[in-house]
Design an enzyme around this catalytic site. Structure first.
Site, PDB file in Angstrom:
ATOM      1  N   SER B 129       0.820  -1.217   0.000  1.00 58.07           N
ATOM      2  CA  SER B 129       0.000   0.000   0.000  1.00 58.07           C
ATOM      3  C   SER B 129       0.854   1.268   0.000  1.00 58.07           C
ATOM      4  CB  SER B 129      -0.891   0.030   1.239  1.00 58.07           C
ATOM      5  OG  SER B 129      -1.813  -1.019   1.195  1.00 58.07           O
ATOM      6  N   GLU B 244      -5.538 -18.765  -0.709  1.00 60.30           N
ATOM      7  CA  GLU B 244      -5.873 -19.458   0.529  1.00 60.30           C
ATOM      8  C   GLU B 244      -7.391 -19.505   0.713  1.00 60.30           C
ATOM      9  OE1 GLU B 244      -4.479 -21.366   2.469  1.00 60.30           O
ATOM     10  OE2 GLU B 244      -5.999 -21.436   4.010  1.00 60.30           O
ATOM     11  N   ASN B 381     -13.683  -5.336   2.028  1.00 62.98           N
ATOM     12  CA  ASN B 381     -14.882  -6.121   1.752  1.00 62.98           C
ATOM     13  C   ASN B 381     -15.647  -5.571   0.542  1.00 62.98           C
ATOM     14  OD1 ASN B 381     -14.066  -7.632   3.882  1.00 62.98           O
ATOM     15  ND2 ASN B 381     -16.013  -7.542   4.998  1.00 62.98           N
TER      16      ASN B 381
END
Lengths: 377, 395
Positions: B129, B244, B381
């Protein structure tokens, strides 16, 4: 750990899904609703022809001895088609009582007709003035001579108007007991109505209804225990039906998002709507998981079975509302018209929550059972 | 359908359980129970214990120390770790750079880094980031300009977790400005002791120092530290972020928190701190959250089982990420509500709770605050919902 269907289960699912899709489109459903009985004999007969009406019954009763997973697959298809036929009332609810508790003679007298689709059954249990999802009954059952006399009122009898035989709960000296009552027995008055989900319901007045000793199902006072068990299977079935109704609602909504144009573009290109559609999908997947859990839990130990079924019913109470409300909202005004499918699915999802204990009821039950998870070892 | 674990899986679970019972140091376990802040030493110590058992990097390829477990075994291991209050290893070492080097690293890079990464002889941090490039990672600007056999780095990274402890950083740097944004990004490894690197702490709302800004001022990185091809770092990073699925919803952690909530419920009831009405409301809230957790658990297991059968749609990982993080956050919210005014006191600096006997009370609010990050990092999200909308729904 294995979530795969067997070949037979896959075939069952594909066959019943295809049957509903091909023979029960929205116009046919509307047509059935407008008929006197409110449902289609023809559609029900096609279920009988496929052997679906014998699904949960034992092979010696002429059934096919299917279990929770098989019932889940059929009920999901019923939910997809928003079917109003008396499968749930006859096979799952009243049929469940007969399967669990009826004598060999009672089963032999009634089940062949049920499995052939000629006989319709209904369970009359709810009463005014009792807690909404109680196992209690206040209809009075008095021993008279060799038989019984019933007096009282029942409400919300699903498909009560069409039923040939009614399974009626009543309070005897020994406790809640279950009786077989012929629809045209003297003293039986049936008042027909329609549920907001389109499904016919009835109220039932029993005035001095005389019954032979052979009308008692199971033993005297055993009714609440039988109903509790049957209601668990019925709740698992309702959860699966809800998954079917949610899946159909979601698919219709997704299709609408892709085709409906506003501001010169498909409304599905708007992120606000995309994220809400994603939430619908997530709720659908969580519901599907719980339908599986409920379906495979029907023969495990009673404590955990109760937990799993109540958890599933509580979850779909919430997801059904989310998916139904969002589908209506995203369709805009067309979503609240009665000529459009999503509104009907929304109403059925609302009714499913209300039946056999709503979300609040099942959360309370889980509190009493000390939670969803088994107590730590 | 058969939702129970097989006898072999149960035997495996018991083996994991018994190892954790013996191998997890009591003080570490207690810190986890108390939600005390774990230091670098804690994490290193535990990962080395796991590594000695061969269980630090279980999902790496076998030739680099992995275990070739089934998705179900991996799920069981993660759940048992959480239920035993075992810390996770360094995610940057175990889940991020390790698998990337196994797949994209040169033989020399594998030789140099993999064993050291598994044992945390090298502590890694992640430089992705930037102030202008969070969820929109492709807009990153920190430059790496080729100068002979070195890249010269200038610019700034932010939110660099644990950079203050890190020996090395893996990061994304812009080696080319001319093409599409995603092109021209390269994946580099750099020694944090290289001259020109400045690490500045960022205090977060839980009162802790985990996050940092990292500044690069003419930092020279040897070209041999490039992973994959120059300009193709985006593909490497995508691989790192997307592989994952067996533990992504972190059911074990939420189950462990649920059992803590149940213990707190009993404790507060016994001590008379909950009025009748509060007990009633709490019992309903716990039942509701358990219903949601059970549904999420089954959904995670469906994905694990599908993977065991050869895999399904990848966007399932996004569903589990969104719902899993919402669940973790809900748990911390409930604990904070339970702590009430007693939880107002902030823990002392360094993560020590004010009252050692009431660890959970002091840690409740900071833990709630810090867990807000889980729906932000690793692809927020909202980004996950964009992925689901695009790949699963075709919107």
């Amino acid at each position: 750990m294995d979530f795969e269907l067997t070949d037979e289960q896959t075939m069952l699912s594909e066959t019943v899904t295809r049957l509903v899709a091909e023979s029960y489109d929205f116009q046919q459903r509307e047509h059935a609703l407008r008929s006197d009985t409110g449902w289609s004999r023809e559609a029900y007969a096609s279920f009988a022809e496929m052997g679906l009406l014998g699904l949960p019954f034992a092979e010696e009763d002429g059934g096919i001895g299917g279990g929770g997973v098989e019932m889940m697959l059929v009920m999901e298809a019923v939910g997809r088609g928003l079917m109003v036929e008396p499968f749930f009332a006859t096979v799952v609810l009243a049929g469940g009582v007969l399967r669990r508790a009826a004598s060999a003679a009672q089963r032999a007298a009634i089940l062949p007709g049920v499995i052939a689709g000629d006989t319709i059954l209904a369970l009359a249990h709810s009463e005014p003035g009792l807690p909404r999802h109680s196992l209690d009954a206040r209809v009075v059952a008095r021993h008279t001579g060799d038989g019984w006399t019933l007096d009282g009122h029942k409400i919300a009898v699903i498909h009560g108007q069409s039923a040939d035989h009614l399974v009626v709960s009543a309070l005897s000296d020994a406790g809640v007991s279950l009786f077989l009552v012929e629809r045209d027995a003297p003293g039986v008055t049936i008042s027909a109505a329609r549920g907001y989900d389109g499904i016919p319901i009835a109220s039932l007045a029993l005035a001095d209804v005389g019954l032979p000793a052979s009308a008692l199902i199971g033993s005297d006072g055993e009714g609440a225990a039988i109903l509790e068990r049957v209601f668990e299977e019925a709740n698992a079935a309702l959860v699966a039906e809800a998954v079917g109704a949610m899946a159909e609602t979601f698919d219709v909504t997704l299709d609408y998002l892709k085709t409906r144009q506003q501001f010169g573009t498909a409304i599905g290109s708007f992120q606000a709507l995309q994220h809400r559609a994603v939430e619908m999908l997530m709720q659908l997947e969580l519901s599907r998981s719980m339908a599986i859990l409920a379906a495979v839990s029907l023969d495990i130990d009673p404590g955990q079975r109760a937990r799993n079924v109540s958890a599933a019913k509580a979850l779909i109470g919430k997801s059904g509302r989310i998916i139904g409300q969002e589908a209506v909202q995203m369709h805009g005004a067309i979503g609240i018209t009665s000529e459009y499918k999503v509104g009907h699915a929304f109403k059925r999802l609302t009714a499913i929550d209300a039946l056999l204990g709503d979300r609040d009821f099942h959360i309370s039950r889980l509190v009493a059972l000390r939670g969803v998870y088994p107590a730590a070892a | 359908m058969q939702l129970d674990f097989t006898p072999a899986e149960i035997a495996f679970r018991d083996e994991v359980r018994s190892f954790l019972r013996d191998a997890l140091p009591d003080d570490l376990r207690q810190k986890m129970v108390d939600r005390a802040h774990l230091g670098k030493d804690d994490i290193v110590r535990w990962q080395r214990i796991l590594n000695a058992r061969g269980w630090a990097v279980t999902h790496w390829p076998a030739e680099y120390g992995g275990q070739q477990w089934t998705p179900t075994e991996r799920y069981i291991f993660q759940e048992e770790m959480a239920l035993a209050h075992a810390p996770e290893g360094s995610p940057f070492n175990v889940n991020m750079i390790g698998p990337v080097l196994c797949r994209f690293g040169t033989p020399a890079q594998k030789e140099r880094f993999l064993a050291a990464t598994a044992n945390i002889d090298i502590w890694w941090c992640q430089g992705f980031s930037e102030p202008g490039a969070g969820s929109d990672l492709a807009s990153l600007k920190t430059s790496a300009v080729r100068d002979g056999d070195h890249y010269v780095l200038n610019g700034q990274k932010i939110w660099t977790t644990q950079a203050q402890h890190a020996d090395w950083m893996f990061g994304l740097f812009r080696t080319d400005n001319s093409g599409k944004q995603q092109q021209g990004i390269s994946f580099l490894l750099l020694d944090m002791r290289t001259p020109g690197i400045t690490v500045r702490p960022i205090e977060t709302i839980d009162g802790e120092h985990d996050a940092n800004e990292v500044f690069f001022d003419d930092v020279r990185v040897p070209v041999e530290n490039l992973v994959g091809e120059e300009g193709r770092g985006w593909d490497v990073a995508k691989n790192l972020l997307g592989n994952e699925r067996s533990g992504i919803a972190r059911i074990g952690l939420s189950k462990e928190r649920l059992s803590q909530l149940r213990a707190l419920e009993a404790q507060l009831t016994a001590s008379g701190e909950l009025a009748e009405e509060e007990r009633h409301v709490l019992a309903r809230k716990l039942a509701e959250v358990e219903v949601d957790l059970r549904a999420l658990e089954l959904t995670q297991l469906r994905v694990v089982a599908a993977d065991a059968h050869g895999g399904g749609a990848n966007a399932a990982a996004s569903i589990l990420k969104v719902k899993g993080t919402e669940m973790q956050q809900r748990m911390t919210e409930l604990v904070t509500e339970l702590a009430g005014p007693a939880g107002l006191a902030m823990p002392q600096a360094g993560g020590r709770t004010n009252d050692p006997d009431e660890g959970w009370v002091g840690a409740a609010a900071p833990f709630y605050f810090t867990m807000r990050k889980v729906s932000i990092f690793g692809g927020s999200n909202e980004i996950q919902k964009n992925i689901i909308a695009k790949t699963l729904l075709g919107l």
